[in-house]
Design a protein around this motif. Sequence first.
Motif, mmCIF file in Angstrom:
data_model
loop_
_atom_site.group_PDB
_atom_site.id
_atom_site.type_symbol
_atom_site.label_atom_id
_atom_site.label_comp_id
_atom_site.label_asym_id
_atom_site.label_seq_id
_atom_site.Cartn_x
_atom_site.Cartn_y
_atom_site.Cartn_z
ATOM 1 N N TYR A 216 2.773 1.314 -0.045
ATOM 2 C CA TYR A 216 3.222 2.533 0.643
ATOM 3 C C TYR A 216 2.772 2.504 2.097
ATOM 4 N N VAL A 217 3.620 2.985 2.978
ATOM 5 C CA VAL A 217 3.444 2.799 4.415
ATOM 6 C C VAL A 217 2.146 3.409 4.947
ATOM 7 N N GLU A 218 1.681 4.517 4.386
ATOM 8 C CA GLU A 218 0.449 5.115 4.902
ATOM 9 C C GLU A 218 -0.753 4.213 4.681
ATOM 10 N N ASN A 219 -0.701 3.374 3.643
ATOM 11 C CA ASN A 219 -1.771 2.390 3.457
ATOM 12 C C ASN A 219 -1.781 1.385 4.613
ATOM 13 N N ALA A 220 -0.596 0.955 5.037
ATOM 14 C CA ALA A 220 -0.492 0.015 6.158
ATOM 15 C C ALA A 220 -0.974 0.658 7.461
ATOM 16 N N GLN A 236 -9.576 -12.648 12.866
ATOM 17 C CA GLN A 236 -9.390 -12.818 11.429
ATOM 18 C C GLN A 236 -8.020 -12.339 10.959
ATOM 19 N N VAL A 237 -7.702 -12.742 9.710
ATOM 20 C CA VAL A 237 -6.458 -12.378 9.031
ATOM 21 C C VAL A 237 -6.819 -11.602 7.770
ATOM 22 N N PHE A 238 -6.086 -10.504 7.521
ATOM 23 C CA PHE A 238 -6.350 -9.686 6.338
ATOM 24 C C PHE A 238 -5.052 -9.349 5.613
ATOM 25 N N ASN A 239 -5.095 -9.416 4.293
ATOM 26 C CA ASN A 239 -3.977 -8.917 3.494
ATOM 27 C C ASN A 239 -3.955 -7.403 3.506
ATOM 28 N N VAL A 240 -2.751 -6.831 3.553
ATOM 29 C CA VAL A 240 -2.571 -5.386 3.416
ATOM 30 C C VAL A 240 -1.533 -5.158 2.333
ATOM 31 N N LYS A 292 -8.831 0.260 1.563
ATOM 32 C CA LYS A 292 -8.559 0.571 0.167
ATOM 33 C C LYS A 292 -7.240 1.331 0.114
ATOM 34 N N PRO A 293 -6.263 0.841 -0.665
ATOM 35 C CA PRO A 293 -4.992 1.579 -0.745
ATOM 36 C C PRO A 293 -5.197 2.916 -1.452
ATOM 37 N N LEU A 294 -4.918 3.999 -0.750
ATOM 38 C CA LEU A 294 -5.174 5.340 -1.295
ATOM 39 C C LEU A 294 -3.963 5.925 -2.003
ATOM 40 N N ILE A 295 -2.782 5.397 -1.723
ATOM 41 C CA ILE A 295 -1.555 5.910 -2.347
ATOM 42 C C ILE A 295 -0.923 4.779 -3.144
ATOM 43 N N VAL A 297 1.792 2.894 -6.005
ATOM 44 C CA VAL A 297 3.231 2.639 -5.926
ATOM 45 C C VAL A 297 4.035 3.825 -6.448
ATOM 46 N N GLU A 298 3.670 4.334 -7.625
ATOM 47 C CA GLU A 298 4.471 5.422 -8.205
ATOM 48 C C GLU A 298 4.454 6.671 -7.330
ATOM 49 N N GLU A 299 3.256 7.032 -6.824
ATOM 50 C CA GLU A 299 3.181 8.197 -5.932
ATOM 51 C C GLU A 299 3.984 7.946 -4.662
ATOM 52 N N GLY A 300 3.888 6.734 -4.127
ATOM 53 C CA GLY A 300 4.656 6.394 -2.934
ATOM 54 C C GLY A 300 6.149 6.465 -3.172
#
Length: 313
Positions: A216-220, A236-240, A292-295, A297-300
Amino acid sequence: MEKFVVVTGGAGFIGSHVARRLVRDGARVRVVDDLSTGKKERLQDLLPAIEFERADLADPAVCDRAVRDAECVLHQAAIPSVQRSVEDPVATNRANVTATLNLLESARRHGVRRFVFAGSSSVYGDAEVSPKREDLPPNPRSPYALQKLVGERYAELYYRLFGLETVTLRYFNVFGPSQDPNSEYSAVIPKFIARLLAGKPLTVYGDGEQSRDFTYVENAVTANLLALKTPAASGQVFNVGCGRSMTLNRLIKVLEGVIGVKARVEYVSPRPGDVRHSLADLTKAGRELGYKPLIGVEEGLRKTVEAMKSQSR
């Protein structure tokens, strides 16, 4: 006077959400977008609060203007489509590589403190390891994936050679409100939602068992803000991502439940350049960025469906 935070591609899907959060947090925001894929309407209510320029970042003079009096750059501008890059590698390279290098060079020369680059999980290709860790050897399978890898390598090089603080965020299948469902290059979620709301059949390339880490975009957006302020993130490189995978067939089932319709699905041949499975390992981003992803997939998906319904009213 307070310096600018520059959001390139700020009229795009992710960039507009980033700009909105920055304005809400009180930052002085400058948006640069050539509107080739972005839409100024996404920023309509923000225009009184931001500086906006329609311009092409493949022009070095534009990049110099963009970073004038800027403390940080959030480089979201790109032509973000595997399919389009396969059809037109040269034009997408200009937007995704030439513009990035020009912007890095301008940022270096004008004393920008930090440069956050919107990378892509597509650089992993079809690596067998799952979930995907940042230290895996990249294996790009499309011009777009290769262009994103070149961009992040240039960013790392500018940190090592010149001391420009750069951070790359490898996005995993970001979705949410204001994502365009109408382009032939549109991401799968807005396209599926729009077609379900219109009672039209869905097209799935392949058997539908390919899986993605839908984010969900707000996590990004949150990841971008963390990348701006975390001192040890430089170079550095990080996964989102969201840290869980979902097949397209499962995605369709969830959307059927959210929207309250039964989907008609047409399965066709897979597209060249598409990867089979994609899932983010978020260990490093959690440890070093505090991400930390706060939202989920289903809620998004519920939020996205509601936003698209309200837009069509």
